[in-house]
Design an enzyme around this catalytic site. Structure first.
Site, short mmCIF file in Angstrom:
data_model
loop_
_atom_site.label_atom_id
_atom_site.label_comp_id
_atom_site.label_asym_id
_atom_site.label_seq_id
_atom_site.Cartn_x
_atom_site.Cartn_y
_atom_site.Cartn_z
N GLU A 71 0.82 -1.22 0.00
CA GLU A 71 0.00 0.00 0.00
C GLU A 71 0.85 1.26 0.00
OE1 GLU A 71 -2.69 0.50 3.36
OE2 GLU A 71 -3.64 2.20 2.35
N ASP A 91 -0.81 -4.96 3.14
CA ASP A 91 -1.34 -3.76 3.79
C ASP A 91 -0.71 -3.74 5.18
OD1 ASP A 91 -2.67 -1.65 4.87
OD2 ASP A 91 -4.61 -2.18 4.00
N ILE A 93 -0.87 -1.68 7.71
CA ILE A 93 -1.88 -1.44 8.75
C ILE A 93 -3.21 -1.21 8.03
CG2 ILE A 93 -2.65 0.00 10.68
CD1 ILE A 93 0.21 0.68 11.31
N ASP A 94 -4.09 -2.20 8.09
CA ASP A 94 -5.42 -2.00 7.51
C ASP A 94 -6.32 -1.53 8.64
OD1 ASP A 94 -7.27 -2.18 5.26
OD2 ASP A 94 -8.29 -3.62 6.54
N THR A 96 -6.16 2.09 9.21
CA THR A 96 -5.24 3.12 9.73
C THR A 96 -5.99 4.17 10.54
OG1 THR A 96 -3.75 2.76 7.87
CG2 THR A 96 -3.46 4.81 9.06
N ASP A 220 -6.17 -4.44 0.46
CA ASP A 220 -7.22 -4.62 1.48
C ASP A 220 -7.90 -5.98 1.33
OD1 ASP A 220 -7.12 -1.86 2.48
OD2 ASP A 220 -8.05 -1.29 0.59
C1 IPD Z 1 -8.94 1.11 4.63
C2 IPD Z 1 -9.81 0.15 5.42
C3 IPD Z 1 -11.23 0.65 5.46
C4 IPD Z 1 -11.78 0.87 4.11
C5 IPD Z 1 -10.91 1.78 3.30
C6 IPD Z 1 -9.48 1.25 3.26
P1 IPD Z 1 -6.33 1.41 5.16
O1 IPD Z 1 -7.62 0.62 4.53
O2 IPD Z 1 -9.78 -1.12 4.86
O3 IPD Z 1 -12.07 -0.27 6.07
O4 IPD Z 1 -13.06 1.42 4.23
O5 IPD Z 1 -11.44 1.83 1.99
O6 IPD Z 1 -8.70 2.16 2.54
O7 IPD Z 1 -6.22 2.68 4.37
O8 IPD Z 1 -6.63 1.65 6.58
O9 IPD Z 1 -5.21 0.48 4.92
#
Ligand code: IPD
Length: 278
Positions: A71, A91, A93-94, A96, A220
């Site tokens: 990412e 990813d 940190i999913d 974030t 994700d």
């Molecule tokens: C996000 C999370 C979130 C989703 C966003 C993503 P990130 O990933 O998965 O649930 O709604 O579309 O971007 O940016 O925290 O790695």
């Protein structure tokens, strides 16, 4: 292409993800340095960058000929290209936004795809100590115990994870709100927790029956996809057709029947595709 040793890849990834988990577990308690990316609510911290660096460096040392989609590397300008070559999709940190707020619904997500198919998935919420794992054909596990989806087919009994996302594009916002309005009177409950990967893992463990989202990226989805399919779940495009990891849309359900019922109700939205598939 030489044969990929799935077990070895899994073992190396598991070890690195555990190490990364220590970093996230410590960092979530502290003040973060936050930057924004595609929108004011699309965040990155120094921990996202440090964890991605740590994972890519460890994996490339063990597997020098493997490819990467990360990412934060893509955010920094690298191309998002999925070929037939073994590709680690990361990813760091999913969730974030949750991490920034010290809300413990956040995870590290590492998926290995080979010939455009998922082979290994490791998802770790180090705050709540939940390690979701899968190797293709061997089932899905939470902290070493086998998990499976609920198998729910009844819309009126389904707990659904919708998601807000990080795009403030009015058409996207309208899609999110319209879908919540449509589904609310028809399903048992709706939640929006803030991590697409963990949402998929919660479908896998049978705690939720459906999750769907528009606008997410390959990182994700890559690991969560394997965890939930190995747990008996169904992953399709939001319209109900075949899932495409680069299309930035996902519908994940505990049964094919439920996936079909939900897909028919959803207002659709098509974000720009992720990178290229070769
Ligand atoms: C996000 C999370 C979130 C989703 C966003 C993503 P990130 O990933 O998965 O649930 O709604 O579309 O971007 O940016 O925290 O790695």
């Amino acid at each position: 292409m030489s044969e990929v040793d799935a077990q070895k890849c899994f073992d190396v990834a598991l070890d690195l993800v555990k190490q990364a988990g220590k970093v996230v577990r410590e960092a979530i308690k502290k003040k973060k340095n936050i930057e924004t990316k595609s929108s004011a609510v699309d965040l990155v911290t120094e921990s996202d960058k440090a964890v991605e660096k740590m994972l890519i460096s460890g994996l490339s040392e063990a597997f020098p000929d493997h490819q990467f989609i990360g990412e934060e590397s893509v955010s920094a300008g690298e191309k998002c290209v999925l070929t037939d070559q073994p590709t680690w999709i990361i990813d760091p940190i999913d969730g974030t936004m949750n991490f920034v707020h010290s809300f413990p619904y956040t995870c590290i997500s590492v998926g290995l795809w080979v010939k455009k198919e998922a082979l290994v998935g490791v998802v770790y919420n180090p705050v709540l100590e939940q390690m979701f794992t899968a190797i293709k054909g061997q089932g899905a596990f939470l902290n070493g115990e086998k998990i499976s989806v609920s198998g729910e087919t009844d819309l009126g009994q389904a707990l659904v994870f919708s998601e807000i996302g990080t795009s403030l594009d009015p058409e996207k916002v309208n899609t999110v709100l319209t879908n919540i309005t449509t589904l609310m009177p028809k399903v048992h409950g709706i939640r929006a927790m803030g991590s697409c990967t963990l949402n998929m893992c919660h479908v896998a463990m049978g705690g939720v029956d459906v999750c769907f989202e528009f606008g997410i990226h390959a990182w994700d989805l890559a690991a969560g996809y394997l965890v939930v399919t190995e747990a008996g779940g169904v992953v399709v495009d939001t319209e109900g057709g075949p899932f495409d990891i680069m299309r930035r849309r996902v519908l994940c359900a505990s049964s094919q029947e439920l996936a079909e019922k939900i897909s028919k109700l959803l207002k659709q939205y098509q974000p720009e595709r992720d990178g290229v598939t070769k």
